[in-house]
Design a protein around this motif. Structure first.
Motif: not given
Length: 181
Positions: A78-80, A82-91, A157-173
Motif C-alpha cells: 500500500v505504501f509503495v 502510494g509512492m506513485s502519487a506522492t510529491t514528497g521526498r520519495l518521489r 504514511v498517514t494515508i497508507t495506514l488509513v488505506m491498510f485499515v480500510v482494505i483489512a475492513g473490506i476483507h473482514m466484510w
C-alpha cells in the motif's frame, strides 16, 4: 476456472495494448481509451467471478506465520503504491511503484493461499506486473522527477495506514480474516 483465466488474459491484453501496438492505440483516439477501460473492467469482473466460482484445489497448506508476513507485505505494498502519487521526498525513488506494489501484493497473497485458483490469480498478476515493467523499460526512457518536501511523505504514511485499515475492513466484510485471532 475458465472465467478466471479469461479475465487474466483480458486484463493483460488490455494493459499491454498501448505498449504493444502504440500506433494503433493512437489512431483509435478516445475510442481506444474506452476499449482499454472496458477490457480492464471486464477482465477484472471475470477474474473476480472466476475466482469466486473456482473449485478449491489445495496445492499446499500455508503455515500460520505466513499471515503475519502477508500483513507486513501488504502494508509495504500500500505504501509503495502510494509512492506513485506522492510529491514528497520519495518521489522518483522508484520507476514503477504501482507495478512494484502489485508484485508485492501478489507474493503476499501467494504466501497465504495455497489453492490452485489463488496460484492462477496471484501468480498471473505477478507475471503480468513483471512483463509490464520489462515492456515499459524497453519502450521508453524515464525522467526521474525531482523530490518534493518531506511533509508530503508524512501524509503518505498517514494515508497508507488509513488505506491498510480500510482494505483489512473490506476483507473482514467479505468474510476473509486478515488478522489471526
Amino acid at each position: 476456472m475458465i472465467y478466471l483465466i479469461l479475465g487474466l488474459a483480458l486484463w493483460v491484453a488490455a494493459h499491454l495494448f498501448k505498449r504493444v501496438a502504440p500506433d494503433l492505440r493512437t489512431q483509435m483516439g478516445n475510442a481506444g481509451k474506452a476499449l482499454v477501460a472496458v477490457g480492464i473492467l471486464a477482465g477484472l469482473g471475470l477474474m473476480i467471478l472466476g475466482y469466486k466460482q473456482a473449485e478449491v484445489v489445495n496445492l499446499w497448506y500455508p503455515p500460520t506465520w505466513a499471515v503475519h508476513v502477508n500483513n507486513l507485505l501488504m502494508l509495504v505494498a500500500v505504501f509503495v503504491y502510494g509512492m506513485s502519487a506522492t510529491t514528497g521526498r520519495l518521489r522518483g525513488r522508484m520507476r514503477h511503484p504501482q507495478l512494484t506494489a502489485v508484485k508485492i501484493w501478489a507474493v503476499a497473497h501467494l504466501l497465504v493461499n495455497g489453492d490452485l485458483a489463488s496460484v492462477v490469480l496471484f501468480g498471473g498478476m505477478l507475471i503480468w506486473a513483471v512483463l509490464e515493467v520489462i515492456v515499459i523499460n524497453r519502450s521508453q526512457d524515464w525522467d526521474r522527477p525531482e523530490p518534493g518536501p518531506a511533509k508530503k511523505d508524512i501524509i503518505l504514511v498517514t494515508i497508507t495506514l488509513v488505506m491498510f485499515v480500510v482494505i483489512a475492513g473490506i476483507h473482514m466484510w467479505l468474510g476473509v480474516r486478515p488478522f489471526p485471532g
